[in-house]
Motif scaffolding. Structure first.
Motif, mmCIF file in Angstrom:
data_model
loop_
_atom_site.group_PDB
_atom_site.id
_atom_site.type_symbol
_atom_site.label_atom_id
_atom_site.label_comp_id
_atom_site.label_asym_id
_atom_site.label_seq_id
_atom_site.Cartn_x
_atom_site.Cartn_y
_atom_site.Cartn_z
ATOM 1 N N THR A 1 -38.044 69.352 -4.897
ATOM 2 C CA THR A 1 -38.669 68.784 -3.593
ATOM 3 C C THR A 1 -39.750 67.588 -3.762
ATOM 4 O OG1 THR A 1 -38.412 71.090 -2.536
ATOM 5 C CG2 THR A 1 -40.310 69.618 -1.592
ATOM 6 N N PHE B 1 -34.384 72.172 1.135
ATOM 7 C CA PHE B 1 -34.690 72.958 -0.027
ATOM 8 C C PHE B 1 -34.290 74.267 0.113
ATOM 9 C CE2 PHE B 1 -38.534 72.455 2.487
ATOM 10 C CZ PHE B 1 -39.123 73.822 2.706
ATOM 11 N N TYR B 2 -34.151 75.164 -0.934
ATOM 12 C CA TYR B 2 -33.623 76.626 -0.881
ATOM 13 C C TYR B 2 -34.410 77.221 -1.998
ATOM 14 C CZ TYR B 2 -30.419 80.521 -0.698
ATOM 15 O OH TYR B 2 -29.790 81.593 -0.365
ATOM 16 N N VAL C 1 -36.913 74.685 -7.392
ATOM 17 C CA VAL C 1 -36.874 74.019 -6.283
ATOM 18 C C VAL C 1 -38.442 73.231 -5.965
ATOM 19 C CG1 VAL C 1 -37.985 76.078 -5.022
ATOM 20 C CG2 VAL C 1 -36.968 74.551 -3.573
ATOM 21 N N GLU D 1 -34.774 78.834 -5.044
ATOM 22 C CA GLU D 1 -34.151 79.019 -6.126
ATOM 23 C C GLU D 1 -34.858 78.402 -7.285
ATOM 24 O OE1 GLU D 1 -30.525 76.205 -6.133
ATOM 25 O OE2 GLU D 1 -31.707 74.965 -4.575
#
Length: 303
Positions: A128, A118-119, A124, A121
């Motif tokens: 996830t 994940f990042y 997310v 943003e």
């Protein structure tokens, strides 16, 4: 143990690795830190390692730069019974499709742990949760490459969800091989103050800040350390493990996991295995690290 062999004779090296396992009475290895990626991503990662010399002050030749099918065969020939793909996102818009690729990889290869990433943003938390619902067994975050703060508000719900479900997160959060804006033990401590029940696997033993991460692990029963690249001659040259902490490492026998960084290591896989065994912390400790701890963490896989 001496490991003069270079990985240009894979069948010989594989026999040597398996001999180590036989001597320990192990059915195989569970390697919690391997990388299998979409080809265009992998090529960029390899290009990074090809140019990493100026970053770390010495060359970083990739020992197992082969086609995917050969890499899989090589890993299995070593007796590795389970391994993740560990893709990681370094910019917005990458994580969701990397998760789809990793899920497909795991469906194609039953011995692969389904990985996700994940990042920070928008969206997310949703993707996830979708990855968890789709069967993700382990997440990977790379603070140095991603260049983000673990305490980014966009990740708050992600951490809450992962804390609730208990899915392990392999986190490259240490300052090695070179520090980033958000790397180091302080960020991990802050994260654990907010989410103390996260199941974190600190990649590379947190090198070079071994002392801090050993203390974090001792203080948090759901934090693990992976041995990736630690104790090898390549790493000891610049970031030696403090020998006065070997007793503390032995005391954490149930929360140290074997990792290799295959295929991106600059030495034979055998050296990664021997570097763990040669610490001299006992056969029970070596068995736990090479197999048993990960089997328990991931539900008795690779038995």
């Amino acid at each position: 143990m001496s490991t003069p062999l270079r990985p240009d004779r894979p069948s010989v090296e594989a026999a040597q690795v398996r001999a180590r396992l036989t001597a320990l009475g192990l059915p195989g290895i569970i390697d919690v830190h391997t990388h299998f990626m979409p080809q265009r991503v992998l090529e960029k990662v390899w290009a990074y390692f090809d140019s990493v010399g100026p970053l770390v002050g010495r060359p970083w030749p990739i020992a197992y730069r082969t086609e995917e099918a050969e890499r899989l065969a090589t890993l299995r020939s070593f007796g590795v019974r389970a391994f993740p793909s560990l893709n990681y996102a370094h910019k917005p818009g990458m994580a969701a499709w990397l998760n789809e690729w990793s899920a497909g990889f795991a469906r194609q290869h039953p011995d692969a742990l389904q990985s996700a990433t994940f990042y920070p943003e928008p969206g997310v938390a949703d993707y996830t949760r979708a990855a968890i619902d789709d069967g993700a067994q382990v997440f990977k975050v790379h603070v140095q490459v991603g260049d983000y703060d673990l305490a980014d508000p966009l990740l708050t719900q992600v951490w809450t969800t992962l804390e609730e479900v208990g899915t392990p997160i392999v986190a490259h959060a240490g300052n090695g091989p070179a520090p980033g804006r958000h790397t180091g033990p302080d960020g991990v401590r802050e994260l654990l103050r907010a989410h103390p029940d996260l199941t974190l696997v600190i990649a590379h033993m947190g090198m070079p800040d071994y002392d801090d991460f050993l203390d974090i692990c001792a203080d948090h029963p759901r934090v693990y350390l992976d041995t990736t690249m630690a104790f090898t001659a390549f790493t000891e040259a610049d970031a030696p493990f403090p020998r006065e902490r070997l007793g503390d490492l032995q005391a954490l026998a149930d929360r140290v996991l074997f990792g290799s960084d295959f295929p991106n290591i600059p030495y034979p896989y055998l050296e990664a295995v021997d570097s763990v065994i040669d610490l001299g912390l006992g056969d029970d400790w070596a068995r736990a690290v090479l197999h048993d701890n990960a089997a328990r963490l991931f539900g008795h896989i690779g038995a």
